[in-house]
Motif scaffolding. Structure first.
Motif, PDB file in Angstrom:
ATOM      1  N   MET A  45      36.493  27.310  34.601  1.00 48.55           N
ATOM      2  CA  MET A  45      36.008  28.597  34.095  1.00 48.55           C
ATOM      3  C   MET A  45      37.134  29.612  34.097  1.00 48.55           C
ATOM      4  O   MET A  45      37.864  29.738  35.081  1.00 48.55           O
ATOM      5  N   LYS A  46      37.248  30.329  32.987  1.00 43.27           N
ATOM      6  CA  LYS A  46      38.259  31.374  32.878  1.00 43.27           C
ATOM      7  C   LYS A  46      37.565  32.714  32.633  1.00 43.27           C
ATOM      8  O   LYS A  46      36.765  32.850  31.705  1.00 43.27           O
ATOM      9  N   ILE A  47      37.904  33.698  33.468  1.00 38.20           N
ATOM     10  CA  ILE A  47      37.329  35.039  33.352  1.00 38.20           C
ATOM     11  C   ILE A  47      38.473  36.022  33.137  1.00 38.20           C
ATOM     12  O   ILE A  47      39.411  36.093  33.942  1.00 38.20           O
ATOM     13  N   ALA A  48      38.405  36.762  32.041  1.00 43.89           N
ATOM     14  CA  ALA A  48      39.450  37.738  31.704  1.00 43.89           C
ATOM     15  C   ALA A  48      38.911  39.146  31.878  1.00 43.89           C
ATOM     16  O   ALA A  48      37.842  39.476  31.359  1.00 43.89           O
ATOM     17  N   ILE A  49      39.654  39.964  32.612  1.00 43.60           N
ATOM     18  CA  ILE A  49      39.278  41.365  32.796  1.00 43.60           C
ATOM     19  C   ILE A  49      40.455  42.233  32.372  1.00 43.60           C
ATOM     20  O   ILE A  49      41.519  42.208  32.993  1.00 43.60           O
ATOM     21  N   ASP A  50      40.255  42.979  31.300  1.00 44.00           N
ATOM     22  CA  ASP A  50      41.289  43.885  30.804  1.00 44.00           C
ATOM     23  C   ASP A  50      40.833  45.326  30.964  1.00 44.00           C
ATOM     24  O   ASP A  50      39.642  45.608  31.146  1.00 44.00           O
ATOM     25  N   GLY A  51      41.795  46.236  30.857  1.00 43.33           N
ATOM     26  CA  GLY A  51      41.438  47.645  30.933  1.00 43.33           C
ATOM     27  C   GLY A  51      42.642  48.513  31.221  1.00 43.33           C
ATOM     28  O   GLY A  51      43.721  48.018  31.546  1.00 43.33           O
ATOM     29  N   PRO A  52      42.474  49.815  31.089  1.00 46.13           N
ATOM     30  CA  PRO A  52      43.580  50.752  31.293  1.00 46.13           C
ATOM     31  C   PRO A  52      43.948  50.926  32.756  1.00 46.13           C
ATOM     32  O   PRO A  52      43.232  50.459  33.655  1.00 46.13           O
ATOM     33  N   ALA A  53      45.063  51.586  32.985  1.00 43.87           N
ATOM     34  CA  ALA A  53      45.531  51.865  34.347  1.00 43.87           C
ATOM     35  C   ALA A  53      44.497  52.687  35.107  1.00 43.87           C
ATOM     36  O   ALA A  53      43.859  53.577  34.550  1.00 43.87           O
ATOM     37  N   GLY A  54      44.331  52.360  36.380  1.00 44.51           N
ATOM     38  CA  GLY A  54      43.429  53.136  37.221  1.00 44.51           C
ATOM     39  C   GLY A  54      41.961  52.802  37.059  1.00 44.51           C
ATOM     40  O   GLY A  54      41.102  53.498  37.616  1.00 44.51           O
ATOM     41  N   SER A  55      41.661  51.732  36.327  1.00 51.76           N
ATOM     42  CA  SER A  55      40.251  51.382  36.106  1.00 51.76           C
ATOM     43  C   SER A  55      39.699  50.502  37.225  1.00 51.76           C
ATOM     44  O   SER A  55      38.517  50.150  37.207  1.00 51.76           O
ATOM     45  N   GLY A  56      40.535  50.131  38.160  1.00 53.50           N
ATOM     46  CA  GLY A  56      40.086  49.326  39.296  1.00 53.50           C
ATOM     47  C   GLY A  56      40.061  47.841  39.015  1.00 53.50           C
ATOM     48  O   GLY A  56      39.407  47.073  39.737  1.00 53.50           O
ATOM     49  N   LYS A  57      40.797  47.413  37.994  1.00 50.12           N
ATOM     50  CA  LYS A  57      40.787  45.998  37.594  1.00 50.12           C
ATOM     51  C   LYS A  57      41.143  45.059  38.743  1.00 50.12           C
ATOM     52  O   LYS A  57      40.470  44.053  38.957  1.00 50.12           O
ATOM     53  N   SER A  58      42.213  45.373  39.445  1.00 53.29           N
ATOM     54  CA  SER A  58      42.701  44.466  40.489  1.00 53.29           C
ATOM     55  C   SER A  58      41.670  44.296  41.599  1.00 53.29           C
ATOM     56  O   SER A  58      41.339  43.172  41.991  1.00 53.29           O
ATOM     57  N   THR A  59      41.142  45.398  42.096  1.00 51.64           N
ATOM     58  CA  THR A  59      40.164  45.351  43.188  1.00 51.64           C
ATOM     59  C   THR A  59      38.911  44.606  42.758  1.00 51.64           C
ATOM     60  O   THR A  59      38.388  43.753  43.494  1.00 51.64           O
TER      61      THR A  59
END
Length: 207
Positions: free
Chosen positions: A1-15
């Motif tokens: 399974m592959k899950i992709a999470i994209d978004g702008p800086a400061g959107s909390g993607k990493s956490t």
């Protein structure tokens, strides 16, 4: 399974990506850390030597740590000098090509949650689940400001806000792999959601 999470800086993607991976019991890949690691290595090198240097570069994730050529650089890549140069380095087509290939290779044989700016649009186009995580720029700036305030009491909110606006513009207007929401990505606006609510919303879609 592959899950992709994209978004702008400061959107909390990493956490959020890290927490989603933990709940699902799969591997979390911090692509931003990979770009920071490459920036650390190439910072004082001549651009004409980049290709040769990259061929001899190895990046590994071990639990919550990132290793560059066998050395733990988890703390070093978070220094301001590296943060400020990473965006510039990430525009280099050679660097992007090298890291995209490495990211795809990592995801070939394992289940992953991968986050960044171009995961769903470039790196993992075939991901089963794609999300575009965002929030109002002032909300993102306030979250980033509160984080930075713990380390630097002299930081000003307006400085953080303007920096995020600048990064948003650069990310969406860069020539190579600009930040976009793909047609098959689910939009998650966390302006009025906390961490737990955002993670649960993503997990609901996955499950």
């Amino acid at each position: 399974m592959k899950i992709a999470i994209d978004g702008p800086a400061g959107s909390g993607k990493s956490t959020i990506a890290k927490e989603v991976a933990s709940r699902l019991g799969i591997t979390y890949i911090d692509t931003g850390a990979m770009y920071r690691a490459i920036t650390l290595k190439l910072l004082n090198e001549n651009e004409k030597d980049f290709e040769k240097i990259l061929k001899d570069t190895k990046i590994e994730f071990k639990e919550d740590f990132i290793f560059l050529d066998g050395k733990d650089v988890s703390s070093e890549i978070r220094k301001n000098e590296i943060s400020n140069k990473t965006s510039e380095m990430s525009k280099n087509p050679l660097i992007r090509e090298y890291l995209v290939e490495m990211q795809r290779h990592i995801a070939e044989n394992i289940d992953v949650v991968m986050e960044g700016r171009d995961i769903g649009s470039v790196v993992l186009k075939d991901a089963e689940h794609k999300f575009f995580l965002t929030a109002d720029v002032e909300v993102r700036a306030r979250r980033r400001f509160n984080q930075l305030l713990e380390k630097n009491k002299d930081i000003e909110f307006e400085t953080v806000l303007e920096d995020l606006k600048k990064r948003d513009y650069n990310d969406t207007h860069r020539k190579n792999s600009p930040l976009i929401q793909t047609d098959d990505a689910i939009l998650i606006d966390s302006s009025n959601l906390n961490l737990e609510e955002t993670v649960n919303k993503i997990l609901e879609y996955i499950r």
